[in-house]
Design a protein around this motif. Structure first.
Motif, short mmCIF file in Angstrom:
data_model
loop_
_atom_site.label_atom_id
_atom_site.label_comp_id
_atom_site.label_asym_id
_atom_site.label_seq_id
_atom_site.Cartn_x
_atom_site.Cartn_y
_atom_site.Cartn_z
N LYS A 61 0.84 -1.19 0.00
CA LYS A 61 0.00 0.00 0.00
C LYS A 61 0.88 1.24 0.00
O LYS A 61 1.85 1.34 0.73
CB LYS A 61 -0.91 0.01 1.23
CG LYS A 61 -1.87 1.19 1.28
CD LYS A 61 -2.76 1.13 2.50
CE LYS A 61 -3.72 2.33 2.54
NZ LYS A 61 -4.61 2.29 3.74
N SER A 62 0.53 2.20 -0.84
CA SER A 62 1.28 3.44 -0.91
C SER A 62 0.32 4.54 -1.34
O SER A 62 -0.90 4.35 -1.35
CB SER A 62 2.45 3.31 -1.90
OG SER A 62 3.25 4.47 -1.89
N TYR A 63 0.88 5.69 -1.69
CA TYR A 63 0.05 6.82 -2.08
C TYR A 63 -0.55 6.64 -3.46
O TYR A 63 -1.44 7.39 -3.87
CB TYR A 63 0.86 8.12 -2.04
CG TYR A 63 1.97 8.21 -3.06
CD1 TYR A 63 1.76 8.84 -4.28
CD2 TYR A 63 3.23 7.68 -2.80
CE1 TYR A 63 2.77 8.93 -5.22
CE2 TYR A 63 4.25 7.77 -3.72
CZ TYR A 63 4.02 8.39 -4.92
OH TYR A 63 5.03 8.47 -5.86
N ILE A 64 -0.08 5.66 -4.22
CA ILE A 64 -0.60 5.36 -5.55
C ILE A 64 -0.69 3.84 -5.68
O ILE A 64 0.19 3.13 -5.17
CB ILE A 64 0.30 5.98 -6.63
CG1 ILE A 64 -0.34 5.86 -8.02
CG2 ILE A 64 1.69 5.39 -6.61
CD1 ILE A 64 0.40 6.68 -9.08
N PRO A 65 -1.73 3.31 -6.28
CA PRO A 65 -1.88 1.85 -6.34
C PRO A 65 -0.72 1.18 -7.06
O PRO A 65 -0.13 1.75 -7.99
CB PRO A 65 -3.19 1.65 -7.11
CG PRO A 65 -3.95 2.93 -6.92
CD PRO A 65 -2.90 4.00 -6.86
N PRO A 66 -0.35 -0.04 -6.64
CA PRO A 66 0.73 -0.76 -7.33
C PRO A 66 0.28 -1.21 -8.71
O PRO A 66 -0.92 -1.32 -8.99
CB PRO A 66 0.99 -1.95 -6.41
CG PRO A 66 -0.30 -2.17 -5.69
CD PRO A 66 -0.90 -0.81 -5.50
N PHE A 67 1.26 -1.47 -9.56
CA PHE A 67 0.95 -2.07 -10.85
C PHE A 67 0.36 -3.46 -10.62
O PHE A 67 0.76 -4.18 -9.70
CB PHE A 67 2.22 -2.21 -11.70
CG PHE A 67 2.83 -0.90 -12.12
CD1 PHE A 67 2.09 0.06 -12.79
CD2 PHE A 67 4.17 -0.64 -11.87
CE1 PHE A 67 2.66 1.25 -13.20
CE2 PHE A 67 4.76 0.55 -12.28
CZ PHE A 67 4.00 1.50 -12.93
N VAL A 68 -0.58 -3.84 -11.46
CA VAL A 68 -1.23 -5.15 -11.36
C VAL A 68 -0.48 -6.13 -12.26
O VAL A 68 -0.24 -5.84 -13.45
CB VAL A 68 -2.71 -5.06 -11.78
CG1 VAL A 68 -3.36 -6.45 -11.73
CG2 VAL A 68 -3.45 -4.08 -10.86
N LEU A 69 -0.10 -7.26 -11.69
CA LEU A 69 0.62 -8.25 -12.48
C LEU A 69 -0.21 -8.70 -13.67
O LEU A 69 -1.41 -8.93 -13.56
CB LEU A 69 0.98 -9.46 -11.62
CG LEU A 69 1.96 -9.23 -10.47
CD1 LEU A 69 2.27 -10.56 -9.76
CD2 LEU A 69 3.24 -8.58 -10.95
N GLY A 70 0.44 -8.79 -14.83
CA GLY A 70 -0.23 -9.23 -16.03
C GLY A 70 -1.01 -8.16 -16.75
O GLY A 70 -1.65 -8.44 -17.76
N GLU A 71 -0.97 -6.92 -16.23
CA GLU A 71 -1.65 -5.81 -16.90
C GLU A 71 -0.62 -4.78 -17.33
O GLU A 71 0.46 -4.67 -16.74
CB GLU A 71 -2.69 -5.18 -15.97
CG GLU A 71 -3.84 -6.11 -15.64
CD GLU A 71 -4.94 -5.41 -14.87
OE1 GLU A 71 -4.85 -4.17 -14.70
OE2 GLU A 71 -5.88 -6.10 -14.42
N THR A 72 -0.96 -4.00 -18.35
CA THR A 72 -0.06 -2.99 -18.87
C THR A 72 0.14 -1.88 -17.85
O THR A 72 -0.81 -1.38 -17.24
CB THR A 72 -0.60 -2.42 -20.18
OG1 THR A 72 -0.74 -3.49 -21.12
CG2 THR A 72 0.33 -1.37 -20.75
N MET A 73 1.39 -1.51 -17.65
CA MET A 73 1.71 -0.47 -16.69
C MET A 73 1.28 0.90 -17.22
O MET A 73 1.01 1.06 -18.41
CB MET A 73 3.20 -0.50 -16.38
CG MET A 73 3.64 -1.79 -15.70
SD MET A 73 5.38 -1.80 -15.21
CE MET A 73 6.18 -1.77 -16.80
N THR A 74 1.23 1.86 -16.33
CA THR A 74 0.80 3.21 -16.69
C THR A 74 1.85 4.22 -16.25
O THR A 74 2.70 3.93 -15.41
CB THR A 74 -0.55 3.56 -16.06
OG1 THR A 74 -0.46 3.40 -14.63
CG2 THR A 74 -1.66 2.68 -16.60
N GLY A 75 1.76 5.41 -16.81
CA GLY A 75 2.67 6.49 -16.48
C GLY A 75 2.49 7.62 -17.45
O GLY A 75 1.71 7.52 -18.42
N GLY A 76 3.19 8.70 -17.23
CA GLY A 76 3.05 9.88 -18.06
C GLY A 76 3.44 9.64 -19.51
O GLY A 76 4.36 8.87 -19.81
N ALA A 77 2.73 10.29 -20.41
CA ALA A 77 3.01 10.18 -21.84
C ALA A 77 2.46 11.40 -22.55
O ALA A 77 1.56 12.09 -22.05
CB ALA A 77 2.41 8.91 -22.43
#
Length: 345
Positions: A61-77
Protein backbone atom coordinates in the motif's frame (compact mmCIF):
# COMPACT_ATOMS: atom_id res chain seq x y z
CA UNK A 1 -4.24 3.75 -46.18
CA UNK A 2 -5.27 2.80 -42.64
CA UNK A 3 -3.60 3.79 -39.39
CA UNK A 4 -2.11 1.01 -37.25
CA UNK A 5 -4.39 -0.51 -34.61
CA UNK A 6 -1.73 -2.75 -33.04
CA UNK A 7 -0.45 -1.49 -29.69
CA UNK A 8 2.88 -2.67 -28.24
CA UNK A 9 2.66 -2.64 -24.45
CA UNK A 10 4.87 -3.42 -21.44
CA UNK A 11 3.45 -5.45 -18.57
CA UNK A 12 4.75 -6.37 -15.13
CA UNK A 13 4.69 -10.14 -14.62
CA UNK A 14 6.45 -10.49 -11.23
CA UNK A 15 7.24 -8.29 -8.26
CA UNK A 16 10.97 -7.53 -8.31
CA UNK A 17 13.09 -8.54 -5.35
CA UNK A 18 15.90 -6.02 -5.14
CA UNK A 19 16.88 -4.74 -8.57
CA UNK A 20 14.27 -5.35 -11.28
CA UNK A 21 15.37 -7.50 -14.21
CA UNK A 22 14.04 -8.00 -17.72
CA UNK A 23 12.41 -11.23 -16.50
CA UNK A 24 10.00 -9.17 -14.36
CA UNK A 25 8.39 -7.72 -17.51
CA UNK A 26 6.97 -8.83 -20.83
CA UNK A 27 6.16 -7.17 -24.12
CA UNK A 28 2.74 -7.86 -25.62
CA UNK A 29 0.89 -6.69 -28.70
CA UNK A 30 -2.79 -5.82 -28.49
CA UNK A 31 -5.21 -5.36 -31.41
CA UNK A 32 -7.34 -2.33 -30.59
CA UNK A 33 -11.05 -2.37 -31.44
CA UNK A 34 -12.87 0.36 -33.32
CA UNK A 35 -13.00 3.64 -31.45
CA UNK A 36 -16.20 3.70 -29.40
CA UNK A 37 -18.28 6.83 -28.76
CA UNK A 38 -16.51 9.08 -26.28
CA UNK A 39 -13.11 7.50 -26.89
CA UNK A 40 -9.93 8.70 -28.55
CA UNK A 41 -6.96 6.79 -29.93
CA UNK A 42 -3.55 8.35 -29.34
CA UNK A 43 -0.18 7.49 -30.83
CA UNK A 44 2.30 8.18 -28.05
CA UNK A 45 5.40 10.06 -29.12
CA UNK A 46 7.17 10.05 -25.74
CA UNK A 47 6.58 8.09 -22.56
CA UNK A 48 8.04 8.78 -19.17
CA UNK A 49 9.98 6.50 -16.85
CA UNK A 50 10.34 7.79 -13.28
CA UNK A 51 11.84 6.62 -9.98
CA UNK A 52 8.44 6.46 -8.24
CA UNK A 53 7.49 3.61 -10.58
CA UNK A 54 9.84 1.29 -8.69
CA UNK A 55 7.56 1.52 -5.67
CA UNK A 56 4.54 0.66 -7.80
CA UNK A 57 6.25 -2.61 -8.72
CA UNK A 58 5.91 -3.80 -5.11
CA UNK A 59 2.65 -5.23 -3.83
CA UNK A 60 2.37 -2.79 -0.94
CA UNK A 61 0.00 0.00 0.00
CA UNK A 62 1.28 3.44 -0.91
CA UNK A 63 0.05 6.82 -2.08
CA UNK A 64 -0.60 5.36 -5.55
CA UNK A 65 -1.88 1.85 -6.34
CA UNK A 66 0.73 -0.76 -7.33
CA UNK A 67 0.95 -2.07 -10.85
CA UNK A 68 -1.23 -5.15 -11.36
CA UNK A 69 0.62 -8.25 -12.48
CA UNK A 70 -0.23 -9.23 -16.03
CA UNK A 71 -1.65 -5.81 -16.90
CA UNK A 72 -0.06 -2.99 -18.87
CA UNK A 73 1.71 -0.47 -16.69
CA UNK A 74 0.80 3.21 -16.69
CA UNK A 75 2.67 6.49 -16.48
CA UNK A 76 3.05 9.88 -18.06
CA UNK A 77 3.01 10.18 -21.84
CA UNK A 78 2.51 12.72 -24.60
CA UNK A 79 1.13 11.85 -28.01
CA UNK A 80 -1.05 12.79 -30.96
CA UNK A 81 -4.72 11.95 -31.48
CA UNK A 82 -5.02 9.65 -34.51
CA UNK A 83 -8.72 8.81 -34.18
CA UNK A 84 -11.49 10.47 -32.20
CA UNK A 85 -15.11 9.78 -31.35
CA UNK A 86 -15.24 12.71 -28.94
CA UNK A 87 -16.26 16.27 -29.72
CA UNK A 88 -13.55 17.49 -27.34
CA UNK A 89 -10.64 16.17 -29.44
CA UNK A 90 -9.69 16.42 -33.09
CA UNK A 91 -7.32 14.23 -35.05
CA UNK A 92 -3.90 15.85 -34.79
CA UNK A 93 -4.33 17.27 -31.28
CA UNK A 94 -1.33 16.79 -29.01
CA UNK A 95 -2.32 15.47 -25.60
CA UNK A 96 -0.81 14.41 -22.30
CA UNK A 97 -2.13 11.52 -20.24
CA UNK A 98 -1.19 8.67 -17.89
CA UNK A 99 -1.37 5.76 -20.35
CA UNK A 100 2.32 5.26 -20.81
CA UNK A 101 4.34 2.04 -21.26
CA UNK A 102 2.72 1.53 -24.70
CA UNK A 103 2.96 3.12 -28.11
CA UNK A 104 -0.73 3.30 -29.00
CA UNK A 105 -3.52 3.89 -26.49
CA UNK A 106 -7.29 3.97 -26.78
CA UNK A 107 -9.34 5.15 -23.81
CA UNK A 108 -12.18 7.44 -22.74
CA UNK A 109 -11.54 11.03 -23.72
CA UNK A 110 -11.69 12.17 -20.09
CA UNK A 111 -8.21 10.76 -19.51
CA UNK A 112 -6.50 13.15 -21.96
CA UNK A 113 -5.56 16.85 -21.93
CA UNK A 114 -4.75 18.94 -25.01
CA UNK A 115 -1.44 20.81 -24.83
CA UNK A 116 -0.19 23.67 -26.96
CA UNK A 117 2.95 23.73 -29.06
CA UNK A 118 5.68 26.02 -27.75
CA UNK A 119 8.43 27.45 -29.91
CA UNK A 120 11.83 25.82 -29.44
CA UNK A 121 10.50 23.39 -26.81
CA UNK A 122 9.83 19.74 -27.77
CA UNK A 123 6.58 18.07 -26.76
CA UNK A 124 8.57 15.75 -24.50
CA UNK A 125 9.01 18.79 -22.24
CA UNK A 126 5.44 18.20 -21.05
CA UNK A 127 6.84 15.15 -19.23
CA UNK A 128 9.67 17.13 -17.64
CA UNK A 129 10.22 20.86 -17.45
CA UNK A 130 6.54 21.59 -18.19
CA UNK A 131 5.17 18.54 -16.43
CA UNK A 132 5.06 16.66 -13.16
CA UNK A 133 8.83 16.53 -12.82
CA UNK A 134 9.38 20.28 -12.59
CA UNK A 135 6.07 20.72 -10.77
CA UNK A 136 7.39 18.37 -8.08
CA UNK A 137 10.52 20.51 -7.76
CA UNK A 138 8.44 23.69 -7.62
CA UNK A 139 6.03 22.68 -4.87
CA UNK A 140 8.62 20.75 -2.89
CA UNK A 141 10.95 23.71 -2.74
CA UNK A 142 8.43 26.53 -2.34
CA UNK A 143 5.45 24.98 -0.55
CA UNK A 144 7.03 22.16 1.45
CA UNK A 145 10.53 23.44 2.26
CA UNK A 146 9.29 27.06 2.39
CA UNK A 147 12.30 28.53 0.61
CA UNK A 148 13.15 32.07 1.72
CA UNK A 149 15.35 34.66 0.07
CA UNK A 150 18.90 34.31 1.30
CA UNK A 151 18.67 30.57 2.02
CA UNK A 152 21.44 28.11 1.24
CA UNK A 153 19.97 25.07 -0.50
CA UNK A 154 21.36 21.56 -0.86
CA UNK A 155 19.91 19.22 -3.51
CA UNK A 156 20.76 15.51 -3.70
CA UNK A 157 20.54 13.77 -7.05
CA UNK A 158 20.86 17.25 -8.49
CA UNK A 159 21.58 16.29 -12.11
CA UNK A 160 18.35 14.33 -12.40
CA UNK A 161 15.04 15.56 -13.74
CA UNK A 162 13.73 16.91 -10.44
CA UNK A 163 17.01 17.97 -8.89
CA UNK A 164 18.15 20.06 -11.84
CA UNK A 165 14.88 21.98 -11.66
CA UNK A 166 15.13 22.49 -7.89
CA UNK A 167 18.50 24.18 -8.14
CA UNK A 168 17.46 26.55 -10.89
CA UNK A 169 14.17 27.48 -9.26
CA UNK A 170 15.99 28.11 -5.98
CA UNK A 171 18.26 30.67 -7.66
CA UNK A 172 15.34 32.34 -9.41
CA UNK A 173 13.51 32.60 -6.08
CA UNK A 174 16.37 34.23 -4.23
CA UNK A 175 18.55 31.52 -2.71
CA UNK A 176 21.99 32.85 -1.86
CA UNK A 177 23.83 29.58 -2.45
CA UNK A 178 22.82 26.33 -4.16
CA UNK A 179 24.77 23.09 -3.70
CA UNK A 180 24.19 19.81 -5.52
CA UNK A 181 25.44 16.24 -5.46
CA UNK A 182 25.74 13.97 -8.49
CA UNK A 183 27.36 10.69 -9.44
CA UNK A 184 30.05 11.64 -11.93
CA UNK A 185 32.57 14.37 -12.68
CA UNK A 186 30.67 15.16 -15.88
CA UNK A 187 27.45 15.73 -13.99
CA UNK A 188 29.21 17.86 -11.38
CA UNK A 189 30.54 20.07 -14.18
CA UNK A 190 27.05 20.30 -15.65
CA UNK A 191 25.65 21.46 -12.32
CA UNK A 192 28.15 24.25 -11.81
CA UNK A 193 28.11 25.20 -15.49
CA UNK A 194 24.85 24.91 -17.38
CA UNK A 195 22.54 24.68 -14.36
CA UNK A 196 24.14 27.49 -12.37
CA UNK A 197 24.76 25.74 -9.05
CA UNK A 198 27.31 27.51 -6.86
CA UNK A 199 28.98 24.27 -5.79
CA UNK A 200 28.64 20.57 -6.47
CA UNK A 201 30.40 17.34 -5.58
CA UNK A 202 30.58 13.71 -6.71
CA UNK A 203 29.15 11.61 -3.91
CA UNK A 204 31.28 8.68 -5.08
CA UNK A 205 34.51 10.57 -4.34
CA UNK A 206 34.42 10.16 -0.56
CA UNK A 207 32.47 11.02 2.55
CA UNK A 208 29.26 12.81 1.61
CA UNK A 209 29.21 14.49 5.01
CA UNK A 210 32.72 15.88 4.56
CA UNK A 211 32.10 17.00 0.97
CA UNK A 212 28.89 18.79 1.92
CA UNK A 213 30.59 20.42 4.89
CA UNK A 214 33.27 21.82 2.57
CA UNK A 215 30.77 22.98 -0.05
CA UNK A 216 28.53 24.66 2.55
CA UNK A 217 31.31 26.26 4.62
CA UNK A 218 31.20 28.34 6.62
CA UNK A 219 27.47 28.90 6.98
CA UNK A 220 25.78 25.50 6.63
CA UNK A 221 22.48 24.87 4.84
CA UNK A 222 18.94 26.09 5.40
CA UNK A 223 17.01 23.90 2.95
CA UNK A 224 17.56 20.32 1.84
CA UNK A 225 15.69 18.78 -1.10
CA UNK A 226 16.07 15.03 -0.70
CA UNK A 227 15.86 12.76 -3.73
CA UNK A 228 18.27 10.12 -2.43
CA UNK A 229 17.95 9.46 1.31
CA UNK A 230 20.49 7.36 3.20
CA UNK A 231 23.91 8.96 3.61
CA UNK A 232 22.78 12.14 1.88
CA UNK A 233 20.13 12.71 4.53
CA UNK A 234 22.64 12.08 7.29
CA UNK A 235 25.01 14.60 5.73
CA UNK A 236 22.25 17.22 5.50
CA UNK A 237 21.27 16.71 9.13
CA UNK A 238 24.89 17.37 10.09
CA UNK A 239 25.06 20.69 8.20
CA UNK A 240 21.63 22.17 8.88
CA UNK A 241 21.40 25.59 10.46
CA UNK A 242 18.87 26.12 13.24
CA UNK A 243 15.35 26.09 11.83
CA UNK A 244 16.36 24.22 8.67
CA UNK A 245 13.69 22.63 6.46
CA UNK A 246 13.79 19.54 4.28
CA UNK A 247 11.44 18.49 1.49
CA UNK A 248 11.52 14.68 1.43
CA UNK A 249 10.79 13.81 -2.18
CA UNK A 250 12.43 10.42 -2.66
CA UNK A 251 15.01 7.92 -1.44
CA UNK A 252 16.33 6.30 -4.60
CA UNK A 253 19.37 4.92 -2.79
CA UNK A 254 17.04 2.55 -0.94
CA UNK A 255 14.51 1.56 -3.61
CA UNK A 256 16.24 -1.64 -4.70
CA UNK A 257 17.82 -2.62 -1.40
CA UNK A 258 16.94 -5.99 0.11
CA UNK A 259 18.61 -5.11 3.43
CA UNK A 260 16.91 -3.39 6.33
CA UNK A 261 17.96 0.24 5.91
CA UNK A 262 19.99 1.91 8.64
CA UNK A 263 18.69 5.28 9.68
CA UNK A 264 20.86 8.39 10.04
CA UNK A 265 22.92 8.38 13.23
CA UNK A 266 22.25 12.05 13.95
CA UNK A 267 18.47 12.31 14.12
CA UNK A 268 18.82 14.16 17.42
CA UNK A 269 19.76 17.22 15.35
CA UNK A 270 16.10 17.48 14.39
CA UNK A 271 15.38 18.32 18.03
CA UNK A 272 18.43 20.35 18.96
CA UNK A 273 18.35 22.51 15.83
CA UNK A 274 14.57 22.78 15.50
CA UNK A 275 14.48 21.19 12.06
CA UNK A 276 11.43 20.37 9.96
CA UNK A 277 11.51 17.34 7.65
CA UNK A 278 8.36 16.99 5.57
CA UNK A 279 7.53 14.21 3.15
CA UNK A 280 5.27 15.03 0.23
CA UNK A 281 3.70 13.76 -2.96
CA UNK A 282 2.86 16.10 -5.78
CA UNK A 283 -0.76 14.93 -5.99
CA UNK A 284 -1.58 16.96 -2.88
CA UNK A 285 -0.67 20.25 -4.55
CA UNK A 286 -2.83 20.48 -7.67
CA UNK A 287 -4.02 23.94 -6.62
CA UNK A 288 -0.47 25.19 -7.26
CA UNK A 289 -0.41 23.94 -10.86
CA UNK A 290 -1.65 27.16 -12.54
CA UNK A 291 0.99 29.25 -10.76
CA UNK A 292 3.70 26.76 -11.70
CA UNK A 293 2.60 26.58 -15.33
CA UNK A 294 2.57 30.36 -15.70
CA UNK A 295 5.94 30.91 -14.04
CA UNK A 296 7.68 28.05 -15.83
CA UNK A 297 6.41 29.20 -19.22
CA UNK A 298 7.75 32.69 -18.51
CA UNK A 299 11.12 31.35 -17.33
CA UNK A 300 11.48 29.19 -20.41
CA UNK A 301 10.56 32.03 -22.74
CA UNK A 302 13.14 34.25 -21.05
CA UNK A 303 15.84 31.58 -21.17
CA UNK A 304 16.03 31.59 -17.37
CA UNK A 305 15.50 27.81 -17.13
CA UNK A 306 17.45 25.20 -19.08
CA UNK A 307 16.87 21.47 -19.21
CA UNK A 308 18.28 18.23 -20.53
CA UNK A 309 16.67 15.00 -21.65
CA UNK A 310 18.03 11.50 -22.01
CA UNK A 311 16.07 9.90 -24.86
CA UNK A 312 15.85 6.14 -25.45
CA UNK A 313 14.33 5.08 -28.76
CA UNK A 314 11.70 2.36 -29.04
CA UNK A 315 8.85 1.36 -26.74
CA UNK A 316 10.40 -2.12 -26.62
CA UNK A 317 13.36 -0.53 -24.81
CA UNK A 318 11.25 1.03 -22.04
CA UNK A 319 12.46 -1.43 -19.40
CA UNK A 320 16.09 -0.73 -20.32
CA UNK A 321 15.37 2.98 -20.00
CA UNK A 322 13.83 2.49 -16.58
CA UNK A 323 16.75 0.38 -15.35
CA UNK A 324 19.17 2.95 -16.70
CA UNK A 325 17.32 5.64 -14.78
CA UNK A 326 17.64 3.65 -11.56
CA UNK A 327 21.38 3.30 -12.18
CA UNK A 328 21.74 7.05 -12.70
CA UNK A 329 22.55 6.85 -16.40
CA UNK A 330 20.31 9.80 -17.24
CA UNK A 331 21.06 13.49 -17.32
CA UNK A 332 17.87 15.43 -16.77
CA UNK A 333 14.58 13.76 -17.69
CA UNK A 334 14.60 10.18 -19.00
CA UNK A 335 12.02 9.60 -21.74
CA UNK A 336 11.33 6.89 -24.28
CA UNK A 337 10.64 8.03 -27.84
CA UNK A 338 8.15 5.65 -29.41
CA UNK A 339 8.31 7.39 -32.77
CA UNK A 340 4.56 7.77 -33.19
CA UNK A 341 2.82 6.02 -36.10
CA UNK A 342 3.12 6.34 -39.83
CA UNK A 343 0.14 5.24 -41.90
CA UNK A 344 0.28 1.62 -43.02
CA UNK A 345 -1.54 -0.03 -45.92
Amino acid sequence: MAASTVSTQIQLVSHPVGWPTAADFRIVTVDLPDVAPGQVRVANEFISVDPYMRGRMNDVKSYIPPFVLGETMTGGAVGRVVASASDAFAVGDMVTHQYGWRDLVQEDASGFRVVAALSDVPFSAYLGVLGMTAFTAYVGLLEVAKLKEGDTVFVSGAAGAVGSMVGQIARLKGATRVIGSAGSAEKVALLTGKYGFDAAFNYKDGSITDQLAAAAAPDGIDVYFDNVGGEHLEAALARFNDGGRAAMCGAISLYNSTDVPTGPNNLSNIVTRGLTLTGFTVGNFWSNLPAFSAEMADWLAAGAIVFDETVIDGVENSVDAFLGLMRGENTGKMVVRTGGFAPTP
